[in-house]
Design a protein around this motif. Structure first.
Motif, PDB file in Angstrom:
ATOM      1  N   GLU A 158      30.854  51.418  38.702  1.00 47.61           N
ATOM      2  CA  GLU A 158      30.537  50.194  38.822  1.00 47.61           C
ATOM      3  C   GLU A 158      30.876  49.460  37.275  1.00 47.61           C
ATOM      4  OE1 GLU A 158      27.772  49.227  40.005  1.00 47.61           O
ATOM      5  OE2 GLU A 158      26.226  50.488  40.070  1.00 47.61           O
TER       6      GLU A 158
ATOM      7  N   LEU B 233      27.671  46.122  33.967  1.00 47.18           N
ATOM      8  CA  LEU B 233      26.685  46.899  34.402  1.00 47.18           C
ATOM      9  C   LEU B 233      25.986  47.972  33.538  1.00 47.18           C
ATOM     10  CD1 LEU B 233      24.707  45.963  36.052  1.00 47.18           C
ATOM     11  CD2 LEU B 233      25.881  47.392  38.017  1.00 47.18           C
TER      12      LEU B 233
ATOM     13  N   SER C 128      25.903  56.123  41.132  1.00 45.89           N
ATOM     14  CA  SER C 128      26.903  54.878  41.934  1.00 45.89           C
ATOM     15  C   SER C 128      27.921  54.262  43.254  1.00 45.89           C
ATOM     16  CB  SER C 128      27.032  53.397  41.344  1.00 45.89           C
ATOM     17  OG  SER C 128      25.607  53.969  40.093  1.00 45.89           O
TER      18      SER C 128
ATOM     19  N   ALA D  41      23.451  45.161  45.711  1.00 42.84           N
ATOM     20  CA  ALA D  41      24.413  46.185  45.952  1.00 42.84           C
ATOM     21  C   ALA D  41      24.348  46.843  47.156  1.00 42.84           C
ATOM     22  CB  ALA D  41      23.745  47.309  44.684  1.00 42.84           C
TER      23      ALA D  41
ATOM     24  N   LEU E 126      25.313  42.791  43.072  1.00 42.66           N
ATOM     25  CA  LEU E 126      25.099  43.629  41.519  1.00 42.66           C
ATOM     26  C   LEU E 126      24.082  43.709  41.093  1.00 42.66           C
ATOM     27  CD1 LEU E 126      27.700  42.859  39.442  1.00 42.66           C
ATOM     28  CD2 LEU E 126      27.555  44.972  40.943  1.00 42.66           C
TER      29      LEU E 126
ATOM     30  N   SER F 189      22.151  42.988  38.910  1.00 38.38           N
ATOM     31  CA  SER F 189      22.479  42.488  37.395  1.00 38.38           C
ATOM     32  C   SER F 189      21.210  42.002  36.896  1.00 38.38           C
ATOM     33  CB  SER F 189      23.860  41.795  37.048  1.00 38.38           C
ATOM     34  OG  SER F 189      23.803  40.911  37.392  1.00 38.38           O
TER      35      SER F 189
END
Length: 342
Positions: free
Chosen positions: A79, A83, A138, A200, A231, A233
């Protein structure tokens, strides 16, 4: 104190000192230190007491040479650095894994892969024999780190289940079913124009959450109501919500594919004068600290991140003991946590 006594006090205690104090052979002491069988309980008790009395500290470097192990496990997080700091789930996975490894007397080495250069560097690092196995968080389909781990035949467990890891061990949640269930719960509140901020999509979790949303809305699916962002986020949640509102101003429900994305979306909705949940109901995914920072508190799916980290570490340790975890594919439960946002 004489100079000889001072030198003796400064001298590091050895296996020989432990053996003399315990009244056993050096070989018996070595078997206890290396976790080997065939040592009586009386001898183990005597050796433990002798270690404490003489102040013996095991030489881990020498032990590693004997065992041909580093006693270290790598936790690889693919990542961006930003993040890694922002996402509470990553921290919880890390803490769960570290707790399990510490109990087994292993050190955890945290490795972050942000840029392609990081990935190349990590691939070289993994080939150096500095770690005994890896936990991978991830990973994407076609991930170079996955390919490097497979090539080196390192014991490995994935948090999540990328579609190209073959029979490698994994611990995961059912992202698709969980997304379907919480979207259905949102639809049951009477919303008619329910959209999604889908993050994502280059990894299994994001793609499966979108698939679960599509399952839930069924024949009412409208591609215009899905905004894709890179993302999980807060900032991507803000950007995604602004774009979706501009395109579909009549949206009255949002499934955000993480709590951080939901928090960013709520910020935009409220700045635009939309009341939550009166005008727009919103749900997230993770049940992280983001969920309770929201006002109103966020309805979400509870992801057991700490338990995922612990289970992944235990899986790697089992592989190192020669217990195969192939095709394990363990899944943990994810209950819905319903709060005021929907």
């Amino acid at each position: 104190m004489s100079s000889v006594e001072a030198r003796n006090r400064r001298r590091r205690a050895t296996v020989k000192d432990v053996a003399l104090e315990a009244g056993v052979s050096r070989g018996t002491v070595s078997r206890v230190l290396n976790g080997q069988p065939y040592v009586s309980e009386d001898a183990r008790t005597a050796i433990d007491a002798a270690i404490a009395k003489v102040g013996f500290i095991p030489n881990r470097a020498a032990r590693s040479l004997v065992l041909q192990r580093s006693q270290a496990i790598g936790l690889i997080v693919h990542e961006p650095h930003s993040l890694f700091v922002e996402d509470p789930n990553i921290g919880s996975i890390l803490m769960g894994a570290n707790a399990a490894l510490s109990e087994a007397d292993y050190q955890m080495s945290t490795l972050i892969a942000d840029t392609p250069r990081d990935v190349d560097r990590l691939a070289r690092y993994l080939s150096g024999g500095l770690i005994d196995g890896v936990i991978i968080v991830s990973a994407r389909v076609g991930d170079p780190i996955t390919e490097a781990v497979a090539r080196l035949d390192l014991p490995a467990t994935f948090v999540g289940r990328p579609r190209d890891i073959g029979s490698a061990a994994s611990v995961a949640i059912d992202n698709r079913d969980s997304a379907r269930r919480i979207t259905n719960r949102l639809l049951a509140t009477g919303r008619r124009r329910v959209g999604m901020i889908a993050a994502a999509l280059d990894r299994d979790s994001g793609a499966d959450r979108l698939a679960g949303f599509v399952d839930a809305v069924g024949g009412r699916f409208d591609a215009e109501l899905v905004e894709r962002v890179p993302l999980y986020s807060y900032s991507d949640g803000q950007r995604g919500m602004r774009t979706l509102l501009a395109r579909c101003p009549d949206v009255d429900g949002i499934f955000a594919s993480s709590d951080a994305v939901a928090a960013g979306a709520m910020d935009v909705l409220q700045s635009e004068g939309r009341r939550i949940p009166d005008d727009v109901g919103i749900v997230g995914f993770d049940d992280s600290s983001w969920a309770m920072r929201c006002d109103p508190p966020l309805s979400t799916v509870h992801q057991p991140a700490t338990e995922l980290g612990r289970a992944a570490a235990e899986s790697v340790l089992r592989q190192l003991r020669g217990v195969s975890d192939e095709s394990e594919g363990r899944q943990l439960e994810c209950p819905i946590v319903w709060r005021g946002s929907a």
